[in-house]
Scaffold this motif. Structure first.
Motif, PDB file in Angstrom:
ATOM      1  N   HIS A 157      -5.770   4.586  -0.983  1.00  0.00           N
ATOM      2  CA  HIS A 157      -4.328   4.573  -1.220  1.00  0.00           C
ATOM      3  C   HIS A 157      -4.063   3.505  -2.281  1.00  0.00           C
ATOM      4  CE1 HIS A 157      -3.363   7.111   2.193  1.00  0.00           C
ATOM      5  NE2 HIS A 157      -4.111   6.351   2.970  1.00  0.00           N
ATOM      6  N   PRO A 158      -3.199   3.733  -3.248  1.00  0.00           N
ATOM      7  CA  PRO A 158      -2.863   2.674  -4.194  1.00  0.00           C
ATOM      8  C   PRO A 158      -2.350   1.436  -3.452  1.00  0.00           C
ATOM      9  CG  PRO A 158      -2.057   4.769  -4.997  1.00  0.00           C
ATOM     10  CD  PRO A 158      -2.540   5.004  -3.588  1.00  0.00           C
ATOM     11  N   GLY A 159      -2.858   0.277  -3.854  1.00  0.00           N
ATOM     12  CA  GLY A 159      -2.507  -0.986  -3.201  1.00  0.00           C
ATOM     13  C   GLY A 159      -3.497  -1.402  -2.130  1.00  0.00           C
ATOM     14  N   GLU A 160      -4.394  -0.494  -1.731  1.00  0.00           N
ATOM     15  CA  GLU A 160      -5.378  -0.772  -0.689  1.00  0.00           C
ATOM     16  C   GLU A 160      -6.636  -1.381  -1.321  1.00  0.00           C
ATOM     17  OE1 GLU A 160      -7.607   1.880   2.758  1.00  0.00           O
ATOM     18  OE2 GLU A 160      -6.871   2.873   0.965  1.00  0.00           O
ATOM     19  N   MET A 161      -7.183  -2.430  -0.689  1.00  0.00           N
ATOM     20  CA  MET A 161      -8.397  -3.051  -1.190  1.00  0.00           C
ATOM     21  C   MET A 161      -9.614  -2.252  -0.721  1.00  0.00           C
ATOM     22  SD  MET A 161      -9.642  -7.028  -1.102  1.00  0.00           S
ATOM     23  CE  MET A 161      -9.661  -7.177   0.657  1.00  0.00           C
ATOM     24  N   VAL A 210       0.847  -1.187   0.000  1.00  0.00           N
ATOM     25  CA  VAL A 210       0.000   0.000   0.000  1.00  0.00           C
ATOM     26  C   VAL A 210       0.886   1.241   0.000  1.00  0.00           C
ATOM     27  CG1 VAL A 210      -1.751   1.295   1.272  1.00  0.00           C
ATOM     28  CG2 VAL A 210      -1.874  -1.193   1.177  1.00  0.00           C
ATOM     29  N   ASP A 211       0.622   2.128  -0.950  1.00  0.00           N
ATOM     30  CA  ASP A 211       1.369   3.388  -1.057  1.00  0.00           C
ATOM     31  C   ASP A 211       0.620   4.455  -0.259  1.00  0.00           C
ATOM     32  OD1 ASP A 211       2.742   5.661  -1.706  1.00  0.00           O
ATOM     33  OD2 ASP A 211       2.473   5.478  -3.871  1.00  0.00           O
ATOM     34  N   THR A 212       1.000   4.631   0.996  1.00  0.00           N
ATOM     35  CA  THR A 212       0.313   5.586   1.869  1.00  0.00           C
ATOM     36  C   THR A 212       0.746   7.025   1.612  1.00  0.00           C
ATOM     37  OG1 THR A 212       1.965   5.193   3.585  1.00  0.00           O
ATOM     38  CG2 THR A 212      -0.071   3.888   3.694  1.00  0.00           C
ATOM     39  N   SER A 213       1.695   7.220   0.706  1.00  0.00           N
ATOM     40  CA  SER A 213       2.172   8.577   0.432  1.00  0.00           C
ATOM     41  C   SER A 213       1.240   9.358  -0.498  1.00  0.00           C
ATOM     42  CB  SER A 213       3.571   8.525  -0.189  1.00  0.00           C
ATOM     43  OG  SER A 213       3.518   7.973  -1.494  1.00  0.00           O
ATOM     44  N   ARG A 214       0.232   8.675  -1.073  1.00  0.00           N
ATOM     45  CA  ARG A 214      -0.694   9.390  -1.956  1.00  0.00           C
ATOM     46  C   ARG A 214      -2.092   8.800  -1.874  1.00  0.00           C
ATOM     47  NH1 ARG A 214       0.077   7.468  -8.066  1.00  0.00           N
ATOM     48  NH2 ARG A 214       0.763   5.341  -7.687  1.00  0.00           N
ATOM     49  N   ILE A 215      -3.046   9.601  -2.316  1.00  0.00           N
ATOM     50  CA  ILE A 215      -4.461   9.208  -2.308  1.00  0.00           C
ATOM     51  C   ILE A 215      -5.008   9.386  -3.716  1.00  0.00           C
ATOM     52  CG2 ILE A 215      -6.755   9.849  -1.480  1.00  0.00           C
ATOM     53  CD1 ILE A 215      -5.500  10.578   1.174  1.00  0.00           C
TER      54      ILE A 215
END
Length: 195
Positions: A102-106, A72-77
């Motif tokens: 977040h990219p990678g988040e389900m 999960v890329d928590t640095s962007r939304i």
């Protein structure tokens, strides 16, 4: 003519008995080693700290570290907008207009469909994406668009869309619109009832 066991040379007989005794001792030692192997393994793992996770979990119940998805890329939304279109006399909509992920988040979003006709109908949804290049990075794990459905008069259904936005999505894409068009599938629809 065969010799009986009593006719054997006394030294050969004593050698055979010694060999049998040694084999019995070796078999007993092997059994004992196999039996002691599990406690020895536990003791060695605890002494060397190899089994640290399970030891920590046993010592502090309910306080085990939670697994984190490192993809999960928590640095962007990324904002996902949901659009629902119909081709015919029925109701079709998403439960939410948009969500941030977040990219990678389900993520999961529910869609509602209602057949407002007085006849059964077969229907299917077709997805589209904007911008078009986001399509390769929008991974649906579960979607009602994979199947055709037969809905009875007045029947309502709710279907999930479970998806993940790939972390490889270009950084300049900040919004993705997922649009579904729900349409009647020809040839499989029962005829209208005669009134």
């Amino acid at each position: 003519m065969s010799a009986s066991p009593n006719d054997l040379d006394p030294t050969l007989r004593s050698d055979n008995l010694r060999m049998v005794g040694k084999l019995v001792v070796i078999a007993a030692l092997m059994f004992g080693f196999g039996y002691a192997l599990v406690p020895m393994y536990r003791a060695i793992c605890n002494a060397l700290g190899i089994n640290v996770l399970s030891v920590a979990e046993r010592k502090v119940p309910g306080n085990a570290p939670k697994a984190q998805n490192t993809q999960v890329d928590t640095s962007r939304i990324v904002t996902i907008e949901f659009d629902a279109n119909v081709r015919g006399p029925w109701e079709f909509k998403s439960e939410k207009r948009s969500i941030d992920v977040h990219p990678g988040e389900m993520a999961t979003v529910m869609y509602e469909f209602k057949n407002v006709q007085n006849r059964a109908m077969a229907a299917q949804a077709i997805p589209s994406y904007a911008p078009r290049r986001a399509m390769a990075h929008f991974n649906k794990l579960e979607c009602f668009c994979f199947n055709e459905y037969l809905l009875q008069p007045g029947e309502s259904k709710q279907w999930p869309v479970v998806f993940i936005v790939d972390p490889k999505l270009p950084r300049d894409v900040r919004t993705i619109t997922l649009s579904y068009t729900f349409f009647e599938v020809g040839g499989k629809t029962p005829p209208e009832p005669n009134l």
